[in-house]
Design an enzyme around this catalytic site. Structure first.
Site, short mmCIF file in Angstrom:
data_model
loop_
_atom_site.label_atom_id
_atom_site.label_comp_id
_atom_site.label_asym_id
_atom_site.label_seq_id
_atom_site.Cartn_x
_atom_site.Cartn_y
_atom_site.Cartn_z
N ASP A 34 71.70 26.75 56.99
CA ASP A 34 71.72 25.50 56.23
C ASP A 34 70.33 24.87 56.13
O ASP A 34 70.19 23.68 55.85
CB ASP A 34 72.72 24.52 56.86
CG ASP A 34 72.41 24.28 58.32
OD1 ASP A 34 71.53 24.98 58.87
OD2 ASP A 34 73.06 23.40 58.92
N HIS A 238 49.07 42.88 48.50
CA HIS A 238 49.79 41.66 48.88
C HIS A 238 50.07 41.64 50.38
O HIS A 238 51.18 41.29 50.82
CB HIS A 238 51.08 41.51 48.07
CG HIS A 238 50.81 41.17 46.64
ND1 HIS A 238 51.76 41.26 45.65
CD2 HIS A 238 49.69 40.73 46.02
CE1 HIS A 238 51.23 40.91 44.49
NE2 HIS A 238 49.97 40.59 44.69
N ASP A 255 42.43 36.10 50.54
CA ASP A 255 42.89 35.64 49.23
C ASP A 255 43.81 34.46 49.53
O ASP A 255 44.94 34.64 49.98
CB ASP A 255 43.63 36.78 48.51
CG ASP A 255 44.06 36.40 47.10
OD1 ASP A 255 44.02 35.21 46.75
OD2 ASP A 255 44.44 37.33 46.35
N ASP A 266 43.13 29.62 43.50
CA ASP A 266 43.37 31.03 43.86
C ASP A 266 42.00 31.70 44.04
O ASP A 266 41.34 32.03 43.06
CB ASP A 266 44.17 31.67 42.71
CG ASP A 266 44.51 33.13 42.96
OD1 ASP A 266 44.21 33.64 44.05
OD2 ASP A 266 45.09 33.75 42.04
N HIS A 345 44.85 46.87 39.60
CA HIS A 345 45.42 45.64 39.04
C HIS A 345 44.54 45.11 37.90
O HIS A 345 43.47 45.64 37.64
CB HIS A 345 45.62 44.58 40.13
CG HIS A 345 44.37 44.18 40.87
ND1 HIS A 345 43.45 43.29 40.36
CD2 HIS A 345 43.89 44.54 42.10
CE1 HIS A 345 42.47 43.13 41.24
NE2 HIS A 345 42.71 43.88 42.30
N HIS A 349 44.35 36.30 35.54
CA HIS A 349 45.57 35.73 34.98
C HIS A 349 45.32 34.25 34.71
O HIS A 349 44.38 33.66 35.26
CB HIS A 349 46.74 35.90 35.96
CG HIS A 349 46.40 35.48 37.38
ND1 HIS A 349 46.48 34.18 37.80
CD2 HIS A 349 45.94 36.18 38.44
CE1 HIS A 349 46.11 34.11 39.08
NE2 HIS A 349 45.75 35.31 39.49
N HIS A 356 50.38 32.43 38.72
CA HIS A 356 50.30 33.31 37.54
C HIS A 356 50.90 32.47 36.42
O HIS A 356 52.10 32.47 36.19
CB HIS A 356 51.08 34.61 37.78
CG HIS A 356 50.46 35.45 38.87
ND1 HIS A 356 51.05 36.55 39.40
CD2 HIS A 356 49.26 35.33 39.51
CE1 HIS A 356 50.26 37.08 40.34
NE2 HIS A 356 49.17 36.34 40.42
N GLU A 380 39.02 38.45 38.93
CA GLU A 380 39.20 39.00 40.27
C GLU A 380 39.21 40.53 40.34
O GLU A 380 40.19 41.14 40.73
CB GLU A 380 40.50 38.46 40.88
CG GLU A 380 41.73 38.57 39.99
CD GLU A 380 43.00 38.06 40.70
OE1 GLU A 380 43.26 38.52 41.82
OE2 GLU A 380 43.69 37.22 40.12
N TYR A 384 39.50 49.45 45.98
CA TYR A 384 40.31 49.72 47.16
C TYR A 384 40.35 51.23 47.38
O TYR A 384 40.90 51.96 46.55
CB TYR A 384 41.74 49.19 46.97
CG TYR A 384 41.75 47.79 46.40
CD1 TYR A 384 41.70 46.67 47.23
CD2 TYR A 384 41.75 47.57 45.01
CE1 TYR A 384 41.68 45.38 46.71
CE2 TYR A 384 41.73 46.29 44.48
CZ TYR A 384 41.68 45.20 45.33
OH TYR A 384 41.64 43.93 44.81
N ARG A 408 37.77 42.54 47.13
CA ARG A 408 38.10 41.79 45.91
C ARG A 408 37.30 40.50 45.95
O ARG A 408 37.09 39.93 47.02
CB ARG A 408 39.61 41.50 45.84
CG ARG A 408 40.01 40.67 44.63
CD ARG A 408 41.53 40.71 44.32
NE ARG A 408 42.36 40.08 45.32
CZ ARG A 408 43.08 40.73 46.22
NH1 ARG A 408 43.07 42.05 46.24
NH2 ARG A 408 43.82 40.08 47.10
N GLU A 410 37.29 36.82 43.81
CA GLU A 410 38.09 36.09 42.81
C GLU A 410 37.64 34.64 42.69
O GLU A 410 37.55 33.92 43.69
CB GLU A 410 39.57 36.11 43.23
CG GLU A 410 40.47 35.26 42.35
CD GLU A 410 41.94 35.40 42.69
OE1 GLU A 410 42.27 35.64 43.88
OE2 GLU A 410 42.77 35.26 41.77
#
Ligand code: GLY
Ligand code: MN
Ligand code: MN
Length: 437
Positions: A34, A238, A255, A266, A345, A349, A356, A380, A384, A408, A410
């Protein structure tokens, strides 16, 4: 309530003419049993109303003689409010949020038809709440059953996204103020994280430092689960476990961004845990940095959206060829998407109320969105070298010395009338700056 919400509704109503638009508040999300997650309003709903409560419906009926903006809300209920917080209630929905009419949500079925029966179509986005989708469809069905008697009524349902999301794509001064604040807070957090990081710390300690600053500066919280990825964890796009102890000689990819007043930042930075790149890390880092800078340079009004990505892909591919991770002719490698083994990728965006964010990237093949002042996007690129990657056919074996490196970089970039403004420029990214010795 800020006049701007009314202006947004007017802009949308000008587009839907004789239609009626229905917007549903976001559903509550259960964490376990709950206990619920913090409530976060649906972005379209918030954009048009500023109203942040659950169990609400907003209706826009520009053709209606009396009520153009109607809110259905949870009524005041002393007992409920003691448990789960104050509610605006029906009366204040008119005063505070500027509704022409407001009703308890329990009266939706009874009151909605009067706002639909003269509309020529219903604007509604089929959302995840299937029960509510069914409710809208049932209203439509009933109105169509009685259509012959009236000769009026919605003969079609149209998604709200194409009419609304073009508006959300261009940020107002008020929105940009909030986005700059979200960016500034995340800049401070990243700078602090870079200072704090050292071998022996755990990734979650860095996460805690970052998120501490988010809340301390008044952000609502994270814009998305923070990624604090050391060593080869950086090759998981991710990665959010954030539970590893960082070691000397590794890179740390962070990130992380925050939500401030519903608007998101971001940012990604990658830097050496102990302050000094290895030769391989530095070579790859410089390729990504060059790709990012060249891509940002393409963020100019009048340029197609895709250009930043295309320039990043070319720069990364050239770099990969130069260091022997790819071989062949550049145009052909790009055409055959060979770079995707190391860059899987897109380069960015839209950014706004959603991380996004909404908005079209291209109108069919070969008709990209053209950048305009007021749009905000991320840039970004990354590389890798994922462990156990098998080289594509005809491509060289991957030398062990590159394996496990993930990078990366960004930034959040506003398109201005003369070029662009990097909202997150306050976090260093030059080699000499991220090397901290
Ligand atoms: N952190 C999500 C993204 O960069 O798109
Ligand atoms: Mn991003
Ligand atoms: Mn990101």
């Amino acid at each position: 309530m800020h006049k701007e919400y009314q202006q947004r509704r007017s802009q949308l109503m000008a587009k839907i003419g004789n239609g009626t638009a229905i917007f549903r508040s976001a559903p509550m999300a259960v964490m376990h049993n709950d206990v619920e997650y913090n409530y976060r309003q649906d972005s379209d709903f918030f954009y048009l109303t500023g109203f942040n409560e659950a169990q609400a419906v907003a209706v826009l009926a520009p053709h209606h003689p009396e009520h153009q903006f109607i809110l259905f809300v949870q009524p005041k209920d002393r007992e409920q409010e003691v448990w789960s917080g104050y509610r605006c209630g029906v009366e204040a929905a008119k005063e505070i949020y500027g509704a022409d009419a407001a009703y308890p949500i329990s009266e939706l079925d009874e009151k909605l038809p009067q706002y639909l029966e003269k509309a020529d179509r219903i604007y509604y986005h089929l959302g995840r709440d299937r029960n509510f989708n069914d409710k809208v469809l049932r209203h439509w069905q009933m109105l169509m059953r009685t259509y012959p008697k009236r000769g009026t009524g919605p003969i079609a349902i149209e998604d709200t996204a194409p009419v609304l999301h073009g508006l959300r794509l261009i940020k107002s001064e008020m929105e940009l103020g909030l986005m700059r604040k979200a960016a500034d807070i995340a800049v401070e957090a990243h700078n602090h994280a870079m200072e704090f990081t050292q071998p022996g710390h755990y990734e979650y300690e860095v996460q805690a430092e970052i998120e501490h600053i988010f809340r301390l500066r008044g952000a609502m919280g994270v814009a998305y689960p923070s990624i604090v990825a050391s060593g080869k964890n950086a090759c998981v796009l991710h990665y959010i476990e954030n539970n590893r102890q960082m070691q000397d000689g590794e890179l740390l990819l962070i990130d992380a961004g925050c939500a401030y007043g519903y608007y998101n930042s971001d940012i990604t930075r990658t830097f050496p845990v102990s302050g000094k790149f290895t030769p391989e890390q530095k070579i790859l880092y410089e390729i990504v940095l060059e790709a990012q800078k060249k891509a940002i340079a393409q963020v100019q009004p009048g340029n197609p959206y895709n250009l930043a990505h295309d320039v990043a892909v070319r720069t990364l591919t050239e770099g990969l060829v130069e260091i022997g991770l790819l071989k062949g002719e550049i145009d052909q490698l790009i055409e055959e998407e060979k770079y995707k083994a190391f860059y899987m990728h897109r380069t960015g965006h839209w950014l706004g109320l959603d991380v996004h964010d909404v908005g079209v990237y291209q109108y069919g093949d070969d008709k990209p969105q053209i950048l305009q002042a007021g749009q905000v996007l991320t840039v970004e690129p990354g590389l890798y070298i994922v462990p156990d990657t098998q080289p594509a056919e005809g491509q060289p074996e991957i030398d062990e010395r590159w394996v496990g490196i993930g990078i990366r970089i960004e930034d959040d970039v506003l398109v201005t009338s003369t070029g662009h403004d990097i909202l997150t420029a306050g976090v260093p990214k030059e080699v000499r700056e991220v090397e901290r010795i």
